[in-house]
Design an enzyme around this catalytic site. Structure first.
Site, PDB file in Angstrom:
ATOM      1  N   ASP A 147      -9.395 -12.180  -7.472  1.00 45.03           N
ATOM      2  CA  ASP A 147     -10.039 -11.349  -8.107  1.00 45.03           C
ATOM      3  C   ASP A 147      -9.427 -10.808  -9.011  1.00 45.03           C
ATOM      4  O   ASP A 147     -10.086  -9.539  -9.837  1.00 45.03           O
ATOM      5  CB  ASP A 147     -10.628 -10.753  -7.194  1.00 45.03           C
ATOM      6  N   ARG A 165       3.225 -19.996  -0.897  1.00 49.19           N
ATOM      7  CA  ARG A 165       3.627 -18.481   0.439  1.00 49.19           C
ATOM      8  C   ARG A 165       2.061 -19.239   1.802  1.00 49.19           C
ATOM      9  O   ARG A 165       1.009 -19.633   1.185  1.00 49.19           O
ATOM     10  CB  ARG A 165       2.393 -17.421  -0.249  1.00 49.19           C
ATOM     11  N   GLU A 191       2.218 -14.130  -8.675  1.00 44.30           N
ATOM     12  CA  GLU A 191       1.404 -14.812  -7.654  1.00 44.30           C
ATOM     13  C   GLU A 191       0.067 -15.772  -8.589  1.00 44.30           C
ATOM     14  O   GLU A 191      -0.509 -14.668  -9.597  1.00 44.30           O
ATOM     15  CB  GLU A 191       0.824 -14.032  -7.075  1.00 44.30           C
ATOM     16  N   TRP A 213      -6.282  -3.833   7.097  1.00 46.85           N
ATOM     17  CA  TRP A 213      -6.105  -5.324   6.741  1.00 46.85           C
ATOM     18  C   TRP A 213      -6.167  -5.984   6.071  1.00 46.85           C
ATOM     19  O   TRP A 213      -4.818  -6.301   5.942  1.00 46.85           O
ATOM     20  CB  TRP A 213      -7.880  -5.871   6.301  1.00 46.85           C
ATOM     21  N   HIS A 237       1.068  -9.324  -8.174  1.00 48.20           N
ATOM     22  CA  HIS A 237      -0.039  -9.839  -7.313  1.00 48.20           C
ATOM     23  C   HIS A 237      -1.235 -10.454  -8.707  1.00 48.20           C
ATOM     24  O   HIS A 237      -1.156 -10.024  -9.149  1.00 48.20           O
ATOM     25  CB  HIS A 237      -1.274  -8.577  -7.624  1.00 48.20           C
ATOM     26  N   HIS A 264      -0.688 -20.398  -3.337  1.00 50.27           N
ATOM     27  CA  HIS A 264      -1.029 -20.151  -1.515  1.00 50.27           C
ATOM     28  C   HIS A 264      -0.863 -21.391  -0.714  1.00 50.27           C
ATOM     29  O   HIS A 264      -2.254 -22.170  -1.452  1.00 50.27           O
ATOM     30  CB  HIS A 264      -2.419 -19.631  -1.666  1.00 50.27           C
ATOM     31  N   GLU A 316       0.532  -4.246  -4.326  1.00 50.50           N
ATOM     32  CA  GLU A 316      -0.333  -4.391  -5.049  1.00 50.50           C
ATOM     33  C   GLU A 316      -1.721  -4.217  -5.610  1.00 50.50           C
ATOM     34  O   GLU A 316      -2.541  -3.925  -5.502  1.00 50.50           O
ATOM     35  CB  GLU A 316      -1.487  -5.568  -3.881  1.00 50.50           C
ATOM     36  N   HIS A 327      -0.607  -7.893   5.057  1.00 57.36           N
ATOM     37  CA  HIS A 327      -2.028  -7.265   4.589  1.00 57.36           C
ATOM     38  C   HIS A 327      -1.656  -6.125   5.404  1.00 57.36           C
ATOM     39  O   HIS A 327      -2.968  -5.486   6.217  1.00 57.36           O
ATOM     40  CB  HIS A 327      -3.016  -8.514   5.288  1.00 57.36           C
ATOM     41  N   ASN A 360     -11.854  -5.313  -7.035  1.00 59.67           N
ATOM     42  CA  ASN A 360     -12.740  -6.174  -6.234  1.00 59.67           C
ATOM     43  C   ASN A 360     -13.490  -5.320  -5.434  1.00 59.67           C
ATOM     44  O   ASN A 360     -13.166  -4.325  -4.569  1.00 59.67           O
ATOM     45  CB  ASN A 360     -12.529  -7.109  -5.224  1.00 59.67           C
ATOM     46  N   ASP A 389       2.529 -13.081   3.380  1.00 61.57           N
ATOM     47  CA  ASP A 389       1.389 -11.985   3.421  1.00 61.57           C
ATOM     48  C   ASP A 389       1.217 -11.184   4.791  1.00 61.57           C
ATOM     49  O   ASP A 389       0.526 -12.038   5.773  1.00 61.57           O
ATOM     50  CB  ASP A 389       0.513 -12.194   2.458  1.00 61.57           C
ATOM     51  N   GLU A 391       5.397  -9.473   2.293  1.00 63.61           N
ATOM     52  CA  GLU A 391       4.761  -8.767   1.992  1.00 63.61           C
ATOM     53  C   GLU A 391       3.983  -8.416   2.124  1.00 63.61           C
ATOM     54  O   GLU A 391       3.507  -8.227   3.340  1.00 63.61           O
ATOM     55  CB  GLU A 391       4.099  -9.730   0.858  1.00 63.61           C
ATOM     56  N   TYR A 442      -7.409 -13.088   7.819  1.00 67.53           N
ATOM     57  CA  TYR A 442      -7.720 -13.247   6.535  1.00 67.53           C
ATOM     58  C   TYR A 442      -6.908 -13.591   5.400  1.00 67.53           C
ATOM     59  O   TYR A 442      -5.484 -13.951   5.888  1.00 67.53           O
ATOM     60  CB  TYR A 442      -7.765 -11.553   6.473  1.00 67.53           C
ATOM     61  N   ARG A 488       5.022  -4.899  -6.256  1.00 69.51           N
ATOM     62  CA  ARG A 488       3.726  -6.139  -6.807  1.00 69.51           C
ATOM     63  C   ARG A 488       2.629  -5.574  -7.663  1.00 69.51           C
ATOM     64  O   ARG A 488       0.992  -5.704  -8.090  1.00 69.51           O
ATOM     65  CB  ARG A 488       2.839  -6.878  -5.078  1.00 69.51           C
TER      66      ARG A 488
END
Ligand code: CS2
Ligand code: MG
Length: 402
Positions: free
Chosen positions: A316, A147, A339, A402, A312, A122, A262, A212, A37, A210, A236, A159, A283
């Protein structure tokens, strides 16, 4: 059997995908996903300029030797570009092997260890109420694991939470957008979200969250401890994982299960995390983790230390990766959860596939190989479009994780 030709397809049916097709002298071909991605074209060049010339005339059944040839032979090992390219080759070779032997890939990985692959959905909303509605919708659809992510009071965007009515999509076309972040506001808000979600839906649904990579170890320890009453399935990516020892601090303080990986691309990224039992779920995924050949070794290593898989599966990762993950999840003994972020209709049309969802579980289907096709004529209607993941800054402008 010999490899006669290989080509890379790049298309953008809503988002970019990189697909490798390997053809053989016996008419059998295989597909592999190489999507990275925001850095897609680097993998395209790695494959087209450096890998494909080395594949011609090789025996596609030699999945182990070709993996080692590409990994060791390059001298420059690991890294997301290299490992996504190797993964694309590896997936395509397993696809060929399955088709040539007339059996689904899961049978080549040990056969079925379970009936279906439990997946998590999600659910996100701009505030707690909207997130509760979103969790309810996913439970209605049959998901057993959800999630939950919510916008944070005082921050414009977060995000993982969709803008407007659009479905949430990690990358955005054009140059990277920027958003602002406050750990203090987040840490105050997240426990309130899960208190409400648990109260509303009771104990049965598996809840995931998550972070992030946005916390320090001691902040993650605090969050994990405050979330303990709501019995999360996992928390996560609590911290960035370059410093594997950071997870020791989290572990000392909380029983909330931890998932990470991930962004990992080899077993070396996860070695200490696994053997020290600092995490519960790994992950890493097929495309960014070096393909089925490497991920199987990661899973077997993790099994020794009570660590289960939780691959993951964001949008993407193309349907080819999704299929590979489902074959893998059906076969490995220490599977945890997978996921599932459904692709848009355009993507599903470009990649016709045999996998399906029913009552919380996914099934790879019984077609030989991976069970995914690429409609090249349709793909050509969606040319590549530059896109990036967003950039995140603290309220004072400091560039942040992020
Ligand atoms: C996320 C992803 O699905 C997840 O767990 O972390 O949205 C991730 O940020 C993207 O896949 C990055 O490409
Ligand atoms: Mg994530």
């Amino acid at each position: 059997m010999k490899i006669t030709r290989a080509s890379v397809n790049v298309c953008s049916p809503g988002r970019n995908f990189v697909t490798l097709k390997i053809e053989t002298d016996q008419g059998v071909y295989g597909l592999g996903d190489g999507t990275l991605n925001g850095r897609e074209l680097a993998v395209v060049s790695y494959l087209a300029d450096h890998v494909i010339p080395c594949l011609i005339a090789r025996d596609p059944f030699q999945t182990e030797d070709i993996w080692q040839y590409l990994y060791r032979g390059a001298y420059w090992r690991r890294g997301p570009v290299t490992m996504s390219a190797i993964a694309a080759v590896d997936m395509a070779l397993w696809d060929i092997k399955g088709k040539a032997l007339n059996t689904p890939v899961y049978n080549l990985l040990g056969g079925k260890s379970r009936n279906g692959v439990m997946v998590y959905a999600h659910a996100n909303g701009k505030d707690i109420e909207q997130t509760i509605d979103a969790v309810g919708r996913e439970i209605e659809r049959g998901y057993l694991a959800v999630r939950a992510q919510s916008g944070i009071p005082g921050l414009d965007s977060t995000y993982g939470v969709a803008k407007g009515n659009k479905p949430y999509e990690p990358a955005e076309r054009g140059l990277p957008s920027e958003s602002l972040w406050s750990t203090e506001k987040y840490l105050r808000h997240a426990p309130k979200l899960f208190e409400r979600v648990r109260q509303h839906f009771g104990d049965d649904v598996h809840l995931l969250h998550d972070c992030h990579h946005r916390l320090t170890p001691i902040e993650a320890a605090r969050l994990g401890r405050e979330l303990e009453p709501y019995h999360l399935f996992w928390m996560e990516d609590p911290v960035p994982a370059e410093l594997q020892e950071g997870f020791a601090v989290i572990r000392q303080h909380t029983t909330t299960p931890i998932a990470t990986g991930e962004v990992f691309n080899s077993i070396w990224d996860a070695k200490m995390l696994i053997e020290k039992q600092w995490i519960d779920y790994i992950r890493m995924t097929v495309v960014h983790g070096g393909g089925l050949t490497h991920l199987k070794k990661v899973a077997d290593f993790a099994a020794l230390f009570h660590v289960r898989t939780g691959c993951h599966g964001a949008t993407d990762l193309s349907p080819v990766s999704m299929a590979a993950a489902l074959h893998f999840g059906l076969a490995v003994h220490n599977f945890g959860v997978q996921e599932h972020m459904p692709h848009n209709e355009e993507t599903d049309a470009v990649f016709p596939h045999g996998y399906s969802f029913d009552s919380g579980y996914m099934y790879p289907g019984d077609a030989p190989g991976l069970g995914v096709e690429l409609d090249e004529a349709l793909a050509a209607k969606y040319p590549y479009q530059r896109a990036y993941l967003p950039i995140n800054r603290k309220l004072d402008g400091t560039l942040f994780d992020w």
